[in-house]
Write a protein that holds these residues in place. Structure first.
Motif, short mmCIF file in Angstrom:
data_model
loop_
_atom_site.label_atom_id
_atom_site.label_comp_id
_atom_site.label_asym_id
_atom_site.label_seq_id
_atom_site.Cartn_x
_atom_site.Cartn_y
_atom_site.Cartn_z
N UNK A 1 48.18 58.89 70.65
CA UNK A 1 48.07 59.11 69.37
C UNK A 1 46.59 59.36 68.71
N UNK A 2 46.22 60.64 68.24
CA UNK A 2 45.06 60.96 67.88
C UNK A 2 45.12 61.53 66.59
N UNK A 3 44.43 60.98 65.52
CA UNK A 3 44.38 61.43 64.07
C UNK A 3 42.76 62.26 63.90
N UNK A 4 43.00 63.40 63.41
CA UNK A 4 41.74 64.10 62.86
C UNK A 4 41.74 64.34 61.76
N UNK A 5 40.67 63.51 61.01
CA UNK A 5 40.52 63.07 59.65
C UNK A 5 39.62 64.03 59.10
N UNK A 6 39.82 64.32 57.75
CA UNK A 6 38.82 65.07 56.93
C UNK A 6 38.80 66.61 57.07
N UNK A 7 39.89 67.05 57.46
CA UNK A 7 40.04 68.45 57.44
C UNK A 7 39.84 69.16 56.02
N UNK A 8 38.98 70.12 55.96
CA UNK A 8 38.83 70.76 54.64
C UNK A 8 40.18 71.23 54.13
N UNK A 9 40.83 72.19 55.16
CA UNK A 9 42.04 72.85 55.00
C UNK A 9 42.95 72.41 56.11
N UNK A 10 43.87 71.66 56.15
CA UNK A 10 44.78 71.27 57.19
C UNK A 10 45.47 72.10 57.98
N UNK A 11 45.85 73.04 57.77
CA UNK A 11 46.43 74.41 58.30
C UNK A 11 45.51 74.99 58.95
N UNK A 12 44.44 75.49 58.29
CA UNK A 12 43.38 76.20 59.01
C UNK A 12 42.78 75.43 60.31
N UNK A 13 42.54 74.11 59.91
CA UNK A 13 42.03 73.47 61.09
C UNK A 13 43.09 73.24 62.12
N UNK A 14 44.41 73.29 61.87
CA UNK A 14 45.19 73.04 62.87
C UNK A 14 45.59 74.34 63.74
N UNK A 15 45.17 75.39 63.02
CA UNK A 15 45.26 76.85 63.85
C UNK A 15 44.15 76.74 64.83
N UNK A 16 43.15 76.41 64.57
CA UNK A 16 41.86 76.29 65.42
C UNK A 16 42.02 75.31 66.49
N UNK A 17 42.59 74.01 66.04
CA UNK A 17 42.96 73.09 67.09
C UNK A 17 43.99 73.55 68.01
N UNK A 18 45.21 74.38 67.76
CA UNK A 18 45.98 74.74 68.36
C UNK A 18 45.32 75.78 69.55
N UNK A 19 44.63 76.65 68.80
CA UNK A 19 43.85 77.59 70.12
C UNK A 19 43.13 76.94 71.15
N UNK A 20 42.43 75.69 70.66
CA UNK A 20 41.76 74.79 71.80
C UNK A 20 42.71 74.12 72.64
N UNK A 21 43.84 73.82 72.14
CA UNK A 21 44.94 72.82 72.74
C UNK A 21 45.37 73.86 73.95
N UNK A 22 45.74 75.06 73.48
CA UNK A 22 46.50 75.94 74.40
C UNK A 22 45.48 76.36 75.62
N UNK A 23 44.07 76.45 75.37
CA UNK A 23 43.16 76.68 76.41
C UNK A 23 43.03 75.88 77.41
N UNK A 24 43.49 74.52 77.09
CA UNK A 24 43.38 73.31 77.77
C UNK A 24 44.66 73.24 78.48
N UNK A 25 45.67 73.94 78.28
CA UNK A 25 46.93 73.90 78.97
C UNK A 25 47.96 73.34 77.95
N UNK A 26 49.05 74.09 77.81
CA UNK A 26 50.17 73.96 76.71
C UNK A 26 51.48 73.41 77.60
N UNK A 27 52.48 73.48 77.05
CA UNK A 27 52.69 74.03 75.65
C UNK A 27 52.53 73.06 74.59
N UNK A 28 52.71 73.63 73.57
CA UNK A 28 52.17 72.61 72.32
C UNK A 28 53.60 72.71 71.41
N UNK A 29 54.26 71.73 70.78
CA UNK A 29 55.09 71.75 69.69
C UNK A 29 54.49 71.51 68.35
#
Length: 143
Positions: free
Chosen positions: A4-32
């Protein structure tokens, strides 16, 4: 055991989640990605526009038979209920509650904004995971 990993203090939760997804996919997905329907609608649109040079392939499903097995490694699945997907690598939770079925994922990522209500809900999710013995990592989002 699920990480479990919490990413705290995102200025905009969904914008940060979009960027994070892009990074997670580069490391190998899939992501739900798990979120309530109205948030999934907004998030789906945001995935197309958050970065003009990024492409995050994603698909939405609302039934278990709509989610193929095994998931393609390069795909993001948008689901209201994490239980629609069976054992997978990463779950990005955007619900305000702990998602039922999270334990079937190798990793759960929680994104928390700076808003008081979101932080309070995250504390409850943290307590839920901790009370069941999960080790929790904390990451501060860079401004």
């Amino acid at each position: 055991m699920t990480e479990i990993t919490f990413h705290f203090n995102a200025a905009d939760r969904t914008s940060y989640a979009c960027r994070l997804l892009d990074e997670l996919l580069k490391k190998g997905g899939p992501v739900v990605v798990c979120a309530p329907a109205p948030l999934l609608d907004r998030f789906d649109r945001q995935l197309w526009t958050f970065d003009p040079e990024a492409f995050v392939p994603h698909q939405r499903a609302d039934r278990a038979d709509a989610v193929p097995e095994p998931l393609q490694a390069s795909t993001v699945w948008l689901l209201e209920d994490a239980r629609l997907a069976t054992r997978h690598e990463t779950l990005l939770n955007l619900h305000d509650r702990t998602p039922p079925g999270f334990e079937s994922f190798a990793r759960v990522v929680e994104v928390v904004s700076q808003e008081a209500d979101d932080r309070a809900a995250a504390r409850e999710r943290w307590k839920h995971y901790a009370s069941r013995g999960y080790l929790i990592a904390r990451r501060e989002v860079a401004a």
